[in-house]
Scaffold this active site. Structure first.
Site, mmCIF file in Angstrom:
data_model
loop_
_atom_site.group_PDB
_atom_site.id
_atom_site.type_symbol
_atom_site.label_atom_id
_atom_site.label_comp_id
_atom_site.label_asym_id
_atom_site.label_seq_id
_atom_site.Cartn_x
_atom_site.Cartn_y
_atom_site.Cartn_z
ATOM 1 C CB CYS A 62 -5.270 -24.621 -24.338
ATOM 2 S SG CYS A 62 -4.545 -23.088 -24.928
ATOM 3 C CG HIS B 11 -2.533 -15.867 -3.104
ATOM 4 N ND1 HIS B 11 -3.048 -14.954 -2.201
ATOM 5 C CD2 HIS B 11 -2.624 -17.079 -2.489
ATOM 6 C CE1 HIS B 11 -3.441 -15.593 -1.115
ATOM 7 N NE2 HIS B 11 -3.191 -16.882 -1.260
ATOM 8 C CD GLN C 235 -1.557 -13.832 2.316
ATOM 9 O OE1 GLN C 235 -2.733 -14.186 2.379
ATOM 10 N NE2 GLN C 235 -1.017 -13.041 3.238
ATOM 11 C CB THR D 205 -0.929 0.039 1.237
ATOM 12 O OG1 THR D 205 -0.135 -0.102 2.420
ATOM 13 C CG2 THR D 205 -2.003 -1.041 1.162
#
Ligand code: BV8
Length: 241
Positions: free
Chosen positions: A136, A125, A107, A34
């Site tokens: 595909c 993540h 993350q 942030t």
């Protein structure tokens, strides 16, 4: 020793634990970025205040409303182009170089720890910069995704290589992050609400000392030996001095 401390004592304690530790793993979340002007998700200025995550960050959302999914992730990719890692990211990179930390499990999908120079980074993540076909899995480019092109191999929908809700985490990253945490005698958790499973379980997997650096200290803090309330960049700078 449970020290809830957002004064300079907490910073001094962390600085000494960091020097003493043999193996240190850092776990970061959106609060680490942030200060680079990248919104987090669950604090009052976070993404999930205006957007229901179920409409954009799930496998169903991708299939049900690709336009909205594409708009959300394109906006985030474009936002990242205007920002960069901050001082806190660079301090963690310097700490890896000095052998003070051995791994970062993140993350975050912004790639900022790698951009700041850390090499031992495990993106739990995934990465928003890695585009692939959802059908595909053929890799593709950010430009093709932003231009809303279809997959050139099968005509399927393009998506960022992030872990959506309901998807499993990349096995290699998850297993390596777990093994670093398990052998750590110090785990430093920075800028995460610890609301998302299974990353939220990582701190409980260490027998070592656990430190929580976060702007908001809530019930998750009880599991930590030291909590330091405040901004990650500012606190990392103080510990580094
Ligand atoms: C899985 C997409 C199954 C990528 C994201 C019911 C109960 C419990 C769990 C579940 C449940 N139903 C379903 C689940 C599982 C689900 C889950 O946890 N849901 C929760 C939310 C209820 N998890 C999953 O689906 C995961 N997959 O479980 O698969 C499985 C498991 C094992 C084996 C087989 C199958 C997939 C999880 C990944 C989801 N993807 N987003 C993207 O677009 O980015 S989640 C999203 O949240 C982001 O990835 C983000 O990284 C992640 C975590 O959030 P945080 O990083 O913690 O950010 P947040 O805003 O919450 O907190 C930031 C904190 O920083 C705040 O406290 C703030 O105060 C602080 N802060 C802000 N600024 C600063 C600061 N601190 C310091 N300094 C600052 N400057």
């Amino acid at each position: 020793m449970k020290v809830k401390d957002n004064s300079s004592d907490g910073v001094a304690i962390l600085a000494s634990w960091l020097k003493e530790a043999r193996h240190t793993t850092v776990l970061t979340g959106a609060g680490m970025s942030t200060e680079s002007n990248i919104p987090d998700f669950r604090s009052k200025s976070g993404w999930w205040n205006n957007i229901d995550p179920r409409t954009v960050a799930t496998t169903k959302a991708l299939k049900r409303d690709y336009d909205l999914f594409h708009e959300f992730y394109s906006m985030r990719i474009r936002g990242l182009e205007k920002c960069s890692p901050h001082k806190g990211h660079k301090i963690l990179s310097a700490w890896e170089g000095r052998g003070l930390i051995q791994a970062i499990a993140t993350q975050n999908v912004d790639g900022y720890h790698i951009a700041a120079g850390n090499e031992s980074v495990y993106e739990l993540h995934g990465s928003i910069h890695k585009i692939r076909c959802d059908k595909c899995s053929t890799p593709d480019s950010i430009d093709h995704f932003l231009d809303k092109e279809s997959c050139h191999s099968c005509g399927g929908k393009l998506r960022p290589g992030v872990v959506l809700f309901g998807e499993t985490l990349p096995e290699e990253s998850w297993n390596t992050a777990m093994s670093h945490i398990r052998k750590s005698d110090l785990v430093i958790v920075i800028g995460t609400s610890l609301e998302v499973y299974p990353a939220s379980e990582l701190p409980s997997m260490t027998n070592g000392r656990k430190v929580y650096i976060n702007a908001e200290i809530d019930y998750h803090a009880t599991q930590f030996d030291l909590t330091i309330e405040g901004k990650a960049g500012k606190i990392l700078k103080q510990v580094n001095e």
